[in-house]
Write a protein that holds these residues in place. Structure first.
Motif, short mmCIF file in Angstrom:
data_model
loop_
_atom_site.label_atom_id
_atom_site.label_comp_id
_atom_site.label_asym_id
_atom_site.label_seq_id
_atom_site.Cartn_x
_atom_site.Cartn_y
_atom_site.Cartn_z
N SER A 1 0.80 -1.21 0.00
CA SER A 1 0.00 0.00 0.00
C SER A 1 0.84 1.27 0.00
CB SER A 1 -0.94 0.02 1.20
OG SER A 1 -0.22 0.03 2.42
N ARG A 2 2.14 1.16 0.20
CA ARG A 2 3.03 2.31 0.18
C ARG A 2 3.59 2.58 -1.21
NH1 ARG A 2 6.63 1.53 5.74
NH2 ARG A 2 4.84 1.29 7.16
N TYR A 3 3.19 1.79 -2.19
CA TYR A 3 3.71 1.91 -3.54
C TYR A 3 2.62 2.32 -4.51
CZ TYR A 3 7.88 -0.60 -2.01
OH TYR A 3 9.04 -0.98 -1.38
N ALA A 4 2.94 3.30 -5.34
CA ALA A 4 2.12 3.55 -6.51
C ALA A 4 2.45 2.45 -7.52
CB ALA A 4 2.43 4.93 -7.10
N VAL A 5 1.54 2.15 -8.41
CA VAL A 5 1.73 1.05 -9.35
C VAL A 5 1.45 1.50 -10.77
CG1 VAL A 5 0.92 -1.24 -10.06
CG2 VAL A 5 1.23 -0.72 -7.64
N GLY A 6 2.25 1.01 -11.69
CA GLY A 6 2.05 1.32 -13.09
C GLY A 6 2.01 0.06 -13.93
N TYR B 1 3.60 -5.54 -18.25
CA TYR B 1 4.29 -5.62 -16.97
C TYR B 1 3.65 -4.68 -15.96
CZ TYR B 1 8.09 -7.50 -19.88
OH TYR B 1 8.84 -8.24 -20.75
N CYS B 2 3.59 -5.10 -14.73
CA CYS B 2 3.23 -4.18 -13.66
C CYS B 2 4.49 -3.84 -12.88
CB CYS B 2 2.15 -4.75 -12.73
SG CYS B 2 2.62 -6.20 -11.79
N ALA B 3 4.52 -2.66 -12.31
CA ALA B 3 5.68 -2.18 -11.59
C ALA B 3 5.25 -1.36 -10.39
CB ALA B 3 6.58 -1.35 -12.51
N ALA B 4 6.04 -1.41 -9.33
CA ALA B 4 5.74 -0.69 -8.10
C ALA B 4 6.75 0.42 -7.88
CB ALA B 4 5.74 -1.65 -6.92
N GLN B 5 6.26 1.58 -7.49
CA GLN B 5 7.08 2.76 -7.25
C GLN B 5 6.86 3.25 -5.83
OE1 GLN B 5 5.78 6.24 -9.36
NE2 GLN B 5 7.76 7.27 -9.19
N ARG B 6 7.93 3.43 -5.08
CA ARG B 6 7.81 3.98 -3.74
C ARG B 6 7.27 5.39 -3.82
NH1 ARG B 6 12.81 1.28 -3.19
NH2 ARG B 6 13.91 3.22 -3.71
N SER C 1 5.00 7.90 -15.33
CA SER C 1 4.97 7.31 -16.66
C SER C 1 6.37 6.89 -17.11
CB SER C 1 4.39 8.31 -17.66
OG SER C 1 5.19 9.47 -17.75
N LEU C 2 7.37 7.16 -16.30
CA LEU C 2 8.75 6.82 -16.62
C LEU C 2 9.13 5.50 -15.96
CD1 LEU C 2 10.41 10.32 -16.18
CD2 LEU C 2 9.58 9.26 -18.28
N SER C 3 9.48 4.52 -16.76
CA SER C 3 9.79 3.20 -16.23
C SER C 3 11.00 3.20 -15.30
CB SER C 3 10.03 2.22 -17.39
OG SER C 3 11.13 2.63 -18.19
N ALA C 4 11.93 4.11 -15.51
CA ALA C 4 13.15 4.16 -14.71
C ALA C 4 12.88 4.53 -13.26
CB ALA C 4 14.15 5.15 -15.32
N LEU C 5 11.74 5.08 -12.97
CA LEU C 5 11.42 5.51 -11.62
C LEU C 5 10.76 4.41 -10.78
CD1 LEU C 5 10.17 9.16 -12.23
CD2 LEU C 5 12.46 8.35 -11.63
N TYR C 6 10.53 3.26 -11.35
CA TYR C 6 9.91 2.17 -10.62
C TYR C 6 10.95 1.26 -9.98
CZ TYR C 6 5.35 3.51 -12.34
OH TYR C 6 4.19 4.21 -12.59
N ASP C 7 10.61 0.72 -8.84
CA ASP C 7 11.56 -0.05 -8.03
C ASP C 7 11.45 -1.56 -8.23
OD1 ASP C 7 12.70 2.22 -6.27
OD2 ASP C 7 10.52 2.46 -6.03
#
Length: 128
Positions: free
Chosen positions: A30-35, A95-100, A110-116
């Motif tokens: 829940s602490r991560y935004a998701v893309g 792909y799904c990705a999580a971002q702090r 919208s930038l893939s490089a910012l996802y953890d």
């Protein structure tokens, strides 16, 4: 810290629908935004949609706006991508990705490089 597993991909005829799921592990989800991103072999990874930590804010690529809907259920540790009116050009590995994210309002970048963290992807193929 967060493991992501996509599912729901498959073969569908143009105009049809699919619902992708991104299942996450860990109580910190829940602490991560998701893309959601997509990519075909030899092509650049493309942003599709993103959702905020709370699920209250979303963003979409112009190519999918009005057709795709992203949502999340933090109690189930899952993010969804409902894809309607699918087109042949939607064919890709998704792909799904999580971002702090410190805040709960903003959707993922919208930038893939910012996802953890990233899942392994699920194939979506749209036939004509």
């Amino acid at each position: 810290q967060v493991q992501l597993v996509e599912s729901g991909g498959g073969l569908v005829q143009a105009g049809g629908s699919l619902r992708l799921s991104c299942a996450a592990s860990g109580r910190t989800f829940s602490r991560y935004a998701v893309g959601w991103f997509r990519q075909d072999p030899g092509k650049e990874r493309e942003f599709v949609a993103a959702v905020s930590r709370s699920g209250g804010s979303t963003s979409y690529a112009d190519s999918v706006r009005g057709r795709f809907t992203i949502s999340r259920d933090n109690a189930k540790y899952t993010v969804y991508l409902q894809m309607n009116s699918l087109k042949v050009e939607d064919t890709a590995v998704y792909y799904c990705a999580a971002q702090r994210a410190a805040g709960t309002v903003a959707a993922g970048s919208s930038l893939s490089a910012l996802y953890d963290y990233w899942g392994q992807g699920t194939q979506v193929t749209v036939s004509s």
